[in-house]
Design an enzyme around this catalytic site. Structure first.
Site, PDB file in Angstrom:
ATOM      1  N   GLU A  57     -11.054  -9.362   2.821  1.00 22.77           N
ATOM      2  CA  GLU A  57      -9.791  -9.044   3.495  1.00 22.77           C
ATOM      3  C   GLU A  57     -10.110  -8.873   4.971  1.00 22.77           C
ATOM      4  O   GLU A  57     -10.948  -8.039   5.338  1.00 22.77           O
ATOM      5  CB  GLU A  57      -9.180  -7.765   2.906  1.00 22.77           C
ATOM      6  N   ASP A 101      -0.070   4.454  -0.174  1.00 16.21           N
ATOM      7  CA  ASP A 101      -0.764   5.696   0.203  1.00 16.21           C
ATOM      8  C   ASP A 101       0.149   6.710   0.891  1.00 16.21           C
ATOM      9  O   ASP A 101       0.062   7.920   0.640  1.00 16.21           O
ATOM     10  CB  ASP A 101      -1.890   5.404   1.212  1.00 16.21           C
ATOM     11  N   HIS A 102       0.991   6.199   1.796  1.00 20.34           N
ATOM     12  CA  HIS A 102       1.704   7.153   2.650  1.00 20.34           C
ATOM     13  C   HIS A 102       2.921   7.791   1.987  1.00 20.34           C
ATOM     14  O   HIS A 102       3.477   8.750   2.515  1.00 20.34           O
ATOM     15  CB  HIS A 102       1.996   6.536   4.012  1.00 20.34           C
ATOM     16  N   GLY A 125       1.123  -1.410   4.318  1.00 21.94           N
ATOM     17  CA  GLY A 125       1.488  -0.078   3.872  1.00 21.94           C
ATOM     18  C   GLY A 125       2.301   0.724   4.862  1.00 21.94           C
ATOM     19  O   GLY A 125       3.515   0.876   4.725  1.00 21.94           O
ATOM     20  N   HIS A 126       1.643   1.221   5.901  1.00 24.95           N
ATOM     21  CA  HIS A 126       2.229   2.233   6.760  1.00 24.95           C
ATOM     22  C   HIS A 126       3.605   1.830   7.298  1.00 24.95           C
ATOM     23  O   HIS A 126       4.556   2.612   7.267  1.00 24.95           O
ATOM     24  CB  HIS A 126       1.255   2.550   7.904  1.00 24.95           C
ATOM     25  N   ARG A 151      -6.764  12.769   0.853  1.00 22.49           N
ATOM     26  CA  ARG A 151      -5.652  13.195   1.714  1.00 22.49           C
ATOM     27  C   ARG A 151      -4.311  12.579   1.304  1.00 22.49           C
ATOM     28  O   ARG A 151      -3.271  13.081   1.654  1.00 22.49           O
ATOM     29  CB  ARG A 151      -5.944  12.902   3.178  1.00 22.49           C
ATOM     30  N   HIS A 152      -4.344  11.456   0.603  1.00 24.87           N
ATOM     31  CA  HIS A 152      -3.060  10.933   0.102  1.00 24.87           C
ATOM     32  C   HIS A 152      -3.129  10.697  -1.410  1.00 24.87           C
ATOM     33  O   HIS A 152      -2.715  11.562  -2.168  1.00 24.87           O
ATOM     34  CB  HIS A 152      -2.511   9.744   0.913  1.00 24.87           C
ATOM     35  N   THR A 193      -7.140   6.486  10.174  1.00 25.33           N
ATOM     36  CA  THR A 193      -6.954   5.383   9.238  1.00 25.33           C
ATOM     37  C   THR A 193      -8.221   4.544   9.290  1.00 25.33           C
ATOM     38  O   THR A 193      -9.138   4.861  10.043  1.00 25.33           O
ATOM     39  CB  THR A 193      -5.696   4.557   9.600  1.00 25.33           C
ATOM     40  N   THR A 194      -8.283   3.491   8.480  1.00 24.63           N
ATOM     41  CA  THR A 194      -9.489   2.667   8.455  1.00 24.63           C
ATOM     42  C   THR A 194      -9.574   1.899   9.768  1.00 24.63           C
ATOM     43  O   THR A 194      -8.845   0.942   9.988  1.00 24.63           O
ATOM     44  CB  THR A 194      -9.428   1.705   7.248  1.00 24.63           C
ATOM     45  N   GLU A 218      -8.605   0.542  -3.005  1.00 24.67           N
ATOM     46  CA  GLU A 218      -9.455   0.563  -1.814  1.00 24.67           C
ATOM     47  C   GLU A 218     -10.424   1.729  -1.956  1.00 24.67           C
ATOM     48  O   GLU A 218     -10.007   2.849  -2.260  1.00 24.67           O
ATOM     49  CB  GLU A 218      -8.607   0.747  -0.561  1.00 24.67           C
ATOM     50  N   HIS A 265      -3.674  -4.610   7.718  1.00 22.76           N
ATOM     51  CA  HIS A 265      -3.789  -3.457   8.619  1.00 22.76           C
ATOM     52  C   HIS A 265      -2.892  -3.635   9.836  1.00 22.76           C
ATOM     53  O   HIS A 265      -3.046  -4.565  10.604  1.00 22.76           O
ATOM     54  CB  HIS A 265      -5.221  -3.178   9.096  1.00 22.76           C
ATOM     55  N   GLY A 266      -1.961  -2.725   9.950  1.00 23.85           N
ATOM     56  CA  GLY A 266      -1.089  -2.702  11.129  1.00 23.85           C
ATOM     57  C   GLY A 266      -0.030  -3.791  11.139  1.00 23.85           C
ATOM     58  O   GLY A 266       0.570  -4.061  12.182  1.00 23.85           O
ATOM     59  N   ASN A 287       0.856  -1.188   0.000  1.00 28.20           N
ATOM     60  CA  ASN A 287       0.000   0.000   0.000  1.00 28.20           C
ATOM     61  C   ASN A 287       0.898   1.247   0.000  1.00 28.20           C
ATOM     62  O   ASN A 287       1.682   1.460   0.933  1.00 28.20           O
ATOM     63  CB  ASN A 287      -0.901  -0.048   1.249  1.00 28.20           C
ATOM     64  N   ARG A 329       3.863  18.792   1.438  1.00 27.89           N
ATOM     65  CA  ARG A 329       4.482  19.989   0.889  1.00 27.89           C
ATOM     66  C   ARG A 329       3.830  20.480  -0.406  1.00 27.89           C
ATOM     67  O   ARG A 329       4.318  21.409  -1.029  1.00 27.89           O
ATOM     68  CB  ARG A 329       5.979  19.734   0.650  1.00 27.89           C
ATOM     69  N   ARG A 381      -9.199   8.204  -0.996  1.00 30.49           N
ATOM     70  CA  ARG A 381     -10.156   8.626   0.034  1.00 30.49           C
ATOM     71  C   ARG A 381     -11.027   9.755  -0.479  1.00 30.49           C
ATOM     72  O   ARG A 381     -10.613  10.533  -1.332  1.00 30.49           O
ATOM     73  CB  ARG A 381      -9.408   9.095   1.283  1.00 30.49           C
ATOM     74  N   HIS A 424      -5.569   3.634  -1.696  1.00 29.52           N
ATOM     75  CA  HIS A 424      -6.895   4.018  -1.194  1.00 29.52           C
ATOM     76  C   HIS A 424      -7.172   5.453  -1.624  1.00 29.52           C
ATOM     77  O   HIS A 424      -6.514   6.379  -1.158  1.00 29.52           O
ATOM     78  CB  HIS A 424      -6.867   3.892   0.342  1.00 29.52           C
TER      79      HIS A 424
HETATM   80  N1  PXP Z   1      -5.823  -3.205   3.804  1.00 29.52           N
HETATM   81  C1  PXP Z   1      -6.803  -2.272   3.851  1.00 29.52           C
HETATM   82  C2  PXP Z   1      -8.147  -2.628   3.321  1.00 29.52           C
HETATM   83  C3  PXP Z   1      -6.536  -0.975   4.355  1.00 29.52           C
HETATM   84  O1  PXP Z   1      -7.516  -0.058   4.390  1.00 29.52           O
HETATM   85  C4  PXP Z   1      -5.234  -0.667   4.785  1.00 29.52           C
HETATM   86  C5  PXP Z   1      -4.925   0.701   5.281  1.00 29.52           C
HETATM   87  O2  PXP Z   1      -5.155   1.632   4.283  1.00 29.52           O
HETATM   88  C6  PXP Z   1      -4.256  -1.660   4.694  1.00 29.52           C
HETATM   89  C7  PXP Z   1      -4.578  -2.932   4.221  1.00 29.52           C
HETATM   90  C8  PXP Z   1      -2.832  -1.399   5.081  1.00 29.52           C
HETATM   91  O3  PXP Z   1      -2.736  -1.088   6.418  1.00 29.52           O
HETATM   92  P1  PXP Z   1      -1.367  -0.532   6.978  1.00 29.52           P
HETATM   93  O4  PXP Z   1      -1.109   0.754   6.291  1.00 29.52           O
HETATM   94  O5  PXP Z   1      -1.635  -0.385   8.437  1.00 29.52           O
HETATM   95  O6  PXP Z   1      -0.318  -1.564   6.665  1.00 29.52           O
END
Ligand code: PXP
Length: 246
Positions: free
Chosen positions: A154, A12-13, A219-220, A52-53, A103-104, A73, A197-198, A10, A21, A48, A46
């Protein structure tokens, strides 16, 4: 033998840092190219509601820059449905979305939202997009997903990741059992289970070891690690840990 576990990254970040910036650096497209070059299996992004990203124009740029499947997403809204139908990503993962959340924060209420989700799922499927629902690993949500006819779910691993942070072993075990029981039940019913996630270097392996889980979306943590080591080594390390666990 257990099938290879796919890693969707992911990105996004990368866009979060870019947007801080207002310019065009760092470019999430460059991140997508690195994911491809290092053997990642897919790009997850994602879009959104508040942009935002990831932004609308990033989607087409990502799709042009790499051959990797894009997993979009998206919230269950008319606007996002139209965008998905226009871009035709390989997959669309429907997520809950609240403007004020960082976050989600939880899974989609596939059971409570059946009537909203059903036509969206149908339109995405008719367009050849592989639909997935981001749900908590519970009987109720899996049942609702089956009724909606999605090929993929998921499982939200946020509670598991929190338990890990708290060092709460009983909770970790309970969460793992819940996710692995639901992954087995999903697979038995013809739904391909994914998870995300996480997830981090520290907590990924017990989830990666669940044999029915076919894909992790991370992702994060990877983007955070990339600040210190670079994106390529961060993805390679995650890949190694996943393979070891399998
Ligand atoms: N899967 C889904 C459906 C998510 O919404 C996210 C966060 O955007 C992730 C995976 C990835 O989560 P993380 O950024 O915490 O790794």
């Amino acid at each position: 033998m257990t099938a290879k576990l796919r890693l969707g990254v992911n990105i996004d970040h990368v866009a979060t840092i870019r947007n801080a910036r207002g310019g065009d650096h760092p470019d999430p497209v460059r991140a997508a190219e690195i994911v491809a070059s290092v053997g990642g299996d897919g790009i997850t992004a994602h879009l959104r509601e508040d942009r935002r990203h990831i932004r609308d124009e990033d989607l087409a740029r990502i799709q042009t820059a790499t051959e990797l499947p894009l997993n979009l997403e998206m919230a269950a809204t008319q606007e996002m449905l139209e965008i998905a139908l226009r871009h035709k990503p390989h997959a669309a993962c429907i997520v809950p979305e609240k403007r004020e959340e960082r976050t989600t924060e939880g899974g989609l209420d596939a059971a409570g939202l059946h009537n909203t989700l059903a036509p969206i799922v149908e339109e995405l499927k008719a367009a050849g997009i592989r639909v997935s629902l981001f749900i908590e690993a519970t009987d109720r949500q899996l049942d609702a997903s089956l009724r909606l006819g999605v090929p993929v779910v998921e499982f939200h691993t946020g509670e598991y990741a929190h338990a890990f942070l708290d060092g709460d072993n009983a909770k970790i075990e309970a969460e793992l059992k819940r996710i692995s029981d639901m992954a087995a039940l999903a697979a038995k019913n013809g739904i391909e289970p994914h998870a995300g996630h996480g997830l981090t270097f520290e907590n990924v392996q017990p989830i990666a070891a669940i044999p029915q889980i076919a894909e992790l979306n991370i992702g994060h943590y990877l983007i955070g690690e990339a600040v210190f080591t670079g994106l390529e080594p961060a993805i390679r390390r995650m890949r190694e840990l996943m393979d070891e666990a399998r």
